[in-house]
Motif scaffolding. Sequence first.
Motif, short mmCIF file in Angstrom:
data_model
loop_
_atom_site.label_atom_id
_atom_site.label_comp_id
_atom_site.label_asym_id
_atom_site.label_seq_id
_atom_site.Cartn_x
_atom_site.Cartn_y
_atom_site.Cartn_z
N THR A 75 0.83 -1.19 0.00
CA THR A 75 0.00 0.00 0.00
C THR A 75 0.87 1.24 0.00
OG1 THR A 75 -1.55 1.32 1.34
CG2 THR A 75 -0.20 -0.27 2.52
N SER A 76 0.39 2.28 -0.66
CA SER A 76 1.16 3.53 -0.70
C SER A 76 1.13 4.28 0.62
CB SER A 76 0.63 4.43 -1.82
OG SER A 76 -0.71 4.82 -1.58
N ILE A 77 0.35 3.78 1.58
CA ILE A 77 0.37 4.39 2.92
C ILE A 77 1.80 4.41 3.46
CG2 ILE A 77 -0.42 4.21 5.31
CD1 ILE A 77 -2.95 2.83 4.28
N VAL A 78 2.51 3.31 3.26
CA VAL A 78 3.88 3.19 3.76
C VAL A 78 4.77 4.24 3.11
CG1 VAL A 78 5.88 1.67 3.99
CG2 VAL A 78 3.57 0.73 4.20
N ASP A 79 4.64 4.42 1.81
CA ASP A 79 5.44 5.41 1.10
C ASP A 79 5.11 6.83 1.57
OD1 ASP A 79 6.60 3.38 -0.42
OD2 ASP A 79 4.99 3.47 -1.91
N LYS A 80 3.83 7.11 1.74
CA LYS A 80 3.41 8.45 2.17
C LYS A 80 3.96 8.77 3.56
CE LYS A 80 0.86 9.23 -1.46
NZ LYS A 80 1.36 10.15 -2.51
N ALA A 81 4.08 7.73 4.39
CA ALA A 81 4.57 7.93 5.76
C ALA A 81 6.08 7.99 5.84
CB ALA A 81 4.05 6.81 6.66
N GLY A 82 6.76 7.47 4.81
CA GLY A 82 8.22 7.41 4.86
C GLY A 82 8.72 6.18 5.59
N GLY A 83 7.88 5.15 5.64
CA GLY A 83 8.26 3.91 6.32
C GLY A 83 7.12 3.37 7.16
N LEU A 84 7.12 2.07 7.39
CA LEU A 84 6.03 1.41 8.11
C LEU A 84 5.84 1.99 9.51
CD1 LEU A 84 3.92 -0.92 8.18
CD2 LEU A 84 5.73 -2.37 9.15
N GLU A 85 6.92 2.19 10.22
CA GLU A 85 6.81 2.64 11.62
C GLU A 85 6.39 4.10 11.74
OE1 GLU A 85 6.78 0.64 14.15
OE2 GLU A 85 7.06 -0.95 12.68
N GLN A 86 6.42 4.85 10.64
CA GLN A 86 6.04 6.26 10.67
C GLN A 86 4.58 6.49 10.25
OE1 GLN A 86 9.36 5.43 9.46
NE2 GLN A 86 9.73 5.91 11.61
N ILE A 87 3.84 5.43 10.02
CA ILE A 87 2.45 5.56 9.55
C ILE A 87 1.63 6.37 10.55
CG2 ILE A 87 0.30 4.24 9.28
CD1 ILE A 87 1.87 2.15 7.77
N ASP A 88 0.85 7.31 9.99
CA ASP A 88 -0.06 8.10 10.81
C ASP A 88 -1.32 8.41 10.00
OD1 ASP A 88 0.78 10.00 8.95
OD2 ASP A 88 1.88 11.22 10.41
N MET A 89 -2.24 9.17 10.58
CA MET A 89 -3.49 9.47 9.91
C MET A 89 -3.28 10.26 8.62
SD MET A 89 -6.05 8.09 11.42
CE MET A 89 -7.27 8.94 10.41
N ARG A 90 -2.29 11.13 8.61
CA ARG A 90 -2.02 11.93 7.42
C ARG A 90 -1.63 11.04 6.25
NH1 ARG A 90 -3.45 16.10 4.44
NH2 ARG A 90 -1.72 17.28 3.52
#
Length: 323
Positions: A206-221
């Motif tokens: 999912t591009s959520i990971v890319d948008k966050a800059g990594g799995l551990e940085q995932i947030d609502m944004r």
Amino acid sequence: MNLLGIDIGGTKTSVCVGNNRGELLAVRKIPMTAAGTVDAYRRRLLEICFGELQQAGIKPESLDAVGISAPGPLDVKRGVLIKPPNNPGWHEVPVVAWLQKTFRAPVYLNNDANACALAEHLFGEFRGVRNLVYLTFSTGIGGGIIANGELIQGITDTGGEAGHHVLDINGPLCGCGNRGCWEAFVGGRNVAERLKEQIRSGGIHTSIVDKAGGLEQIDMRALELAAREGDRFAMAEWDHFTERMAQGIGNLIMILNPEVVILGTIAIHAGEFVLAPIRDKLPKYTWEWPLKACKVVASSLGTRIGDLAALAVAVTGLRHADA
């Protein structure tokens, strides 16, 4: 009126000088450090207060009131922060006494969500509305309720804790210890942790990971950005999120029958991308006529709301003292 406002948060404190019209004359933010002691924080806070008063050209003896907006749990009557979860080492912190020993003006305290509701009622687009609910959706969920023109405080200062009304007793564990709280479903921290686990255990691309800059940085944004761009997994999760948002808001509309529900934080940033699906889903959770009479909108106060919340606590405290 000359007012001093102090907005205490988990990562920063904002000190402002303003007036009862909601005009900010000086503002300064200082970071909160986990390593800092309570006493060191007190000294730094008072130093900043005097500095901002000087910046605004107001003498300390000319202050009419001091307002403090702070995270719960707290005790309004004693003026004490009981044990804020995001402020390690803070226990029974007498913030009101600190300021009362320093300034002649009266000092008032309330929790941050209640303070934001007061700010909306005094300074926002819907100022003066007699029945209003304010909700903040960030790390967790906070709520403040104005009913018949008055803040609902509650006997233990927990009136408006909407984030911890239970939607599903078999739902996920909440940080408060109960299961299925609204916050457990839609609080930013809980959503992020749930996404990480689903992506990790399911091997989901999912591009959520890319948008966050990594799995551990995932947030609502990151979830929002990926959903906006049509990522299938993100869109499904955004749909789940807005469904639970609508369920909780629908409950509040049925119970409180407000004229307006004002959403802070995520709604300020995401706008109609979050508001439109919530409105679309609301008819499943509330009757037609109270829903038709209620607006569901983003806060018009934007990033000023924390400072205005502290000023609103001061204004409201003075009004009640004079009543």
